[in-house]
Design a protein around this motif. Structure first.
Motif, PDB file in Angstrom:
ATOM      1  N   LEU A   6      77.842 -64.218 -88.959  1.00  0.00           N
ATOM      2  CA  LEU A   6      76.852 -63.144 -88.890  1.00  0.00           C
ATOM      3  C   LEU A   6      77.428 -61.893 -89.541  1.00  0.00           C
ATOM      4  CD1 LEU A   6      75.777 -63.554 -85.155  1.00  0.00           C
ATOM      5  CD2 LEU A   6      74.548 -64.350 -87.169  1.00  0.00           C
ATOM      6  N   THR A   7      76.603 -61.206 -90.314  1.00  0.00           N
ATOM      7  CA  THR A   7      77.008 -59.953 -90.947  1.00  0.00           C
ATOM      8  C   THR A   7      75.987 -58.882 -90.599  1.00  0.00           C
ATOM      9  OG1 THR A   7      78.022 -61.177 -92.768  1.00  0.00           O
ATOM     10  CG2 THR A   7      77.556 -58.832 -93.138  1.00  0.00           C
ATOM     11  N   TYR A   8      76.466 -57.809 -90.004  1.00  0.00           N
ATOM     12  CA  TYR A   8      75.573 -56.726 -89.612  1.00  0.00           C
ATOM     13  C   TYR A   8      74.996 -56.025 -90.831  1.00  0.00           C
ATOM     14  CZ  TYR A   8      77.709 -57.270 -84.984  1.00  0.00           C
ATOM     15  OH  TYR A   8      78.157 -57.766 -83.785  1.00  0.00           O
ATOM     16  N   GLN A   9      73.723 -55.656 -90.707  1.00  0.00           N
ATOM     17  CA  GLN A   9      73.009 -54.966 -91.778  1.00  0.00           C
ATOM     18  C   GLN A   9      72.509 -53.597 -91.315  1.00  0.00           C
ATOM     19  OE1 GLN A   9      72.725 -56.493 -94.896  1.00  0.00           O
ATOM     20  NE2 GLN A   9      74.102 -57.962 -93.922  1.00  0.00           N
ATOM     21  N   ALA A  10      72.990 -53.149 -90.167  1.00  0.00           N
ATOM     22  CA  ALA A  10      72.531 -51.891 -89.572  1.00  0.00           C
ATOM     23  C   ALA A  10      73.712 -51.225 -88.868  1.00  0.00           C
ATOM     24  CB  ALA A  10      71.411 -52.176 -88.575  1.00  0.00           C
ATOM     25  N   PRO A  11      73.572 -49.938 -88.558  1.00  0.00           N
ATOM     26  CA  PRO A  11      74.625 -49.247 -87.811  1.00  0.00           C
ATOM     27  C   PRO A  11      74.853 -49.897 -86.442  1.00  0.00           C
ATOM     28  CG  PRO A  11      73.056 -47.670 -88.730  1.00  0.00           C
ATOM     29  CD  PRO A  11      72.474 -49.038 -88.930  1.00  0.00           C
ATOM     30  N   GLY A  39      82.396 -65.067 -81.139  1.00  0.00           N
ATOM     31  CA  GLY A  39      83.058 -63.793 -80.936  1.00  0.00           C
ATOM     32  C   GLY A  39      82.803 -62.841 -82.078  1.00  0.00           C
ATOM     33  N   ARG A  40      83.263 -61.617 -81.889  1.00  0.00           N
ATOM     34  CA  ARG A  40      83.100 -60.562 -82.894  1.00  0.00           C
ATOM     35  C   ARG A  40      84.079 -60.739 -84.030  1.00  0.00           C
ATOM     36  NH1 ARG A  40      82.748 -55.263 -78.949  1.00  0.00           N
ATOM     37  NH2 ARG A  40      80.641 -55.690 -78.195  1.00  0.00           N
ATOM     38  N   ARG A  41      83.642 -60.356 -85.227  1.00  0.00           N
ATOM     39  CA  ARG A  41      84.568 -60.262 -86.351  1.00  0.00           C
ATOM     40  C   ARG A  41      85.372 -58.976 -86.187  1.00  0.00           C
ATOM     41  NH1 ARG A  41      80.694 -61.112 -91.429  1.00  0.00           N
ATOM     42  NH2 ARG A  41      82.535 -60.357 -92.506  1.00  0.00           N
ATOM     43  N   VAL A  42      86.573 -58.967 -86.741  1.00  0.00           N
ATOM     44  CA  VAL A  42      87.441 -57.801 -86.677  1.00  0.00           C
ATOM     45  C   VAL A  42      87.768 -57.395 -88.101  1.00  0.00           C
ATOM     46  CG1 VAL A  42      89.668 -56.908 -85.877  1.00  0.00           C
ATOM     47  CG2 VAL A  42      88.399 -58.577 -84.480  1.00  0.00           C
ATOM     48  N   PRO A  43      87.388 -56.168 -88.518  1.00  0.00           N
ATOM     49  CA  PRO A  43      86.680 -55.150 -87.756  1.00  0.00           C
ATOM     50  C   PRO A  43      85.263 -55.607 -87.418  1.00  0.00           C
ATOM     51  CG  PRO A  43      86.769 -54.511 -90.062  1.00  0.00           C
ATOM     52  CD  PRO A  43      87.576 -55.778 -89.922  1.00  0.00           C
ATOM     53  N   VAL A  45      82.108 -56.054 -87.969  1.00  0.00           N
ATOM     54  CA  VAL A  45      81.092 -56.060 -89.030  1.00  0.00           C
ATOM     55  C   VAL A  45      80.132 -57.236 -88.859  1.00  0.00           C
ATOM     56  CG1 VAL A  45      82.545 -54.836 -90.690  1.00  0.00           C
ATOM     57  CG2 VAL A  45      82.596 -57.361 -90.597  1.00  0.00           C
ATOM     58  N   GLY A  46      80.281 -57.968 -87.760  1.00  0.00           N
ATOM     59  CA  GLY A  46      79.450 -59.136 -87.514  1.00  0.00           C
ATOM     60  C   GLY A  46      80.094 -60.017 -86.465  1.00  0.00           C
ATOM     61  N   GLY A  47      79.754 -61.296 -86.508  1.00  0.00           N
ATOM     62  CA  GLY A  47      80.291 -62.234 -85.540  1.00  0.00           C
ATOM     63  C   GLY A  47      80.443 -63.617 -86.147  1.00  0.00           C
TER      64      GLY A  47
END
Length: 96
Positions: A6-11, A39-43, A45-47
Protein backbone atom coordinates in the motif's frame (compact mmCIF):
# COMPACT_ATOMS: atom_id res chain seq x y z
CA UNK A 1 1.36 -16.24 -1.73
CA UNK A 2 1.12 -12.51 -2.22
CA UNK A 3 2.60 -9.31 -0.93
CA UNK A 4 0.32 -6.28 -1.02
CA UNK A 5 2.17 -2.96 -0.97
CA UNK A 6 0.00 0.00 0.00
CA UNK A 7 1.22 3.50 -0.84
CA UNK A 8 -0.39 6.53 0.73
CA UNK A 9 -1.70 9.19 -1.63
CA UNK A 10 -2.81 11.70 1.02
CA UNK A 11 -1.43 13.43 4.11
CA UNK A 12 -1.15 11.29 7.26
CA UNK A 13 -4.07 13.19 8.83
CA UNK A 14 -6.35 11.89 6.06
CA UNK A 15 -4.88 8.40 6.39
CA UNK A 16 -5.55 8.44 10.13
CA UNK A 17 -9.17 9.45 9.52
CA UNK A 18 -9.67 6.07 7.78
CA UNK A 19 -7.41 4.00 10.05
CA UNK A 20 -10.14 2.51 12.26
CA UNK A 21 -12.10 1.27 9.24
CA UNK A 22 -8.88 -0.07 7.67
CA UNK A 23 -8.05 -2.02 10.85
CA UNK A 24 -11.57 -3.50 10.94
CA UNK A 25 -11.10 -4.51 7.29
CA UNK A 26 -7.77 -6.19 8.16
CA UNK A 27 -9.30 -7.98 11.15
CA UNK A 28 -12.04 -9.44 8.95
CA UNK A 29 -9.55 -10.94 6.50
CA UNK A 30 -7.25 -12.18 9.27
CA UNK A 31 -10.25 -14.11 10.63
CA UNK A 32 -10.89 -15.52 7.14
CA UNK A 33 -7.26 -16.66 6.85
CA UNK A 34 -6.49 -14.44 3.85
CA UNK A 35 -4.11 -12.03 5.60
CA UNK A 36 -1.13 -13.62 7.37
CA UNK A 37 0.89 -10.58 8.48
CA UNK A 38 0.76 -6.83 8.02
CA UNK A 39 2.35 -3.61 9.15
CA UNK A 40 3.42 -0.08 8.36
CA UNK A 41 6.20 0.74 5.95
CA UNK A 42 9.13 2.64 7.44
CA UNK A 43 9.07 5.57 6.96
CA UNK A 44 5.27 5.72 7.18
CA UNK A 45 4.44 6.02 3.49
CA UNK A 46 2.10 3.03 3.33
CA UNK A 47 1.83 -0.54 4.50
CA UNK A 48 2.55 -4.16 3.59
CA UNK A 49 0.25 -7.20 3.83
CA UNK A 50 1.31 -10.82 3.41
CA UNK A 51 -1.69 -12.67 2.00
CA UNK A 52 -2.90 -15.99 0.68
CA UNK A 53 -5.65 -16.12 -1.92
CA UNK A 54 -6.88 -18.30 -4.76
CA UNK A 55 -5.59 -15.85 -7.36
CA UNK A 56 -4.31 -12.34 -7.86
CA UNK A 57 -7.73 -11.41 -9.21
CA UNK A 58 -9.49 -12.72 -6.09
CA UNK A 59 -7.07 -10.83 -3.86
CA UNK A 60 -7.48 -7.68 -5.97
CA UNK A 61 -11.25 -7.80 -5.35
CA UNK A 62 -10.58 -8.01 -1.60
CA UNK A 63 -7.93 -5.29 -1.53
CA UNK A 64 -10.04 -2.95 -3.62
CA UNK A 65 -12.62 -2.99 -0.79
CA UNK A 66 -10.06 -1.69 1.74
CA UNK A 67 -11.33 1.64 3.12
CA UNK A 68 -7.94 3.17 2.32
CA UNK A 69 -8.53 2.39 -1.36
CA UNK A 70 -12.26 3.12 -1.50
CA UNK A 71 -11.60 6.56 0.02
CA UNK A 72 -8.76 7.23 -2.42
CA UNK A 73 -6.10 7.81 0.24
CA UNK A 74 -3.95 4.84 -0.86
CA UNK A 75 -3.13 2.65 -3.82
CA UNK A 76 -2.16 -1.03 -3.74
CA UNK A 77 0.28 -3.13 -5.72
CA UNK A 78 -0.12 -6.92 -5.54
CA UNK A 79 3.00 -9.04 -6.00
CA UNK A 80 2.72 -12.82 -6.29
CA UNK A 81 5.62 -14.99 -5.18
CA UNK A 82 6.34 -18.64 -4.46
CA UNK A 83 8.24 -19.08 -1.18
CA UNK A 84 10.96 -21.72 -1.52
CA UNK A 85 12.90 -21.15 1.71
CA UNK A 86 12.07 -19.89 5.20
CA UNK A 87 13.30 -20.00 8.75
CA UNK A 88 11.82 -22.89 10.79
CA UNK A 89 9.15 -20.65 12.36
CA UNK A 90 7.83 -19.82 8.89
CA UNK A 91 8.45 -23.18 7.18
CA UNK A 92 4.69 -23.77 6.75
CA UNK A 93 4.70 -20.99 4.14
CA UNK A 94 7.12 -22.84 1.84
CA UNK A 95 5.48 -24.56 -1.08
CA UNK A 96 2.12 -22.85 -0.67
Amino acid sequence: MFIVVLTYQAPIEEIDAHLKAHIEFLDDYYEKGVFLASGRRVPRVGGVILAEAESAEALRAIVDADPFLTSGVATAEIIEFAPTRAIPALSALVGR
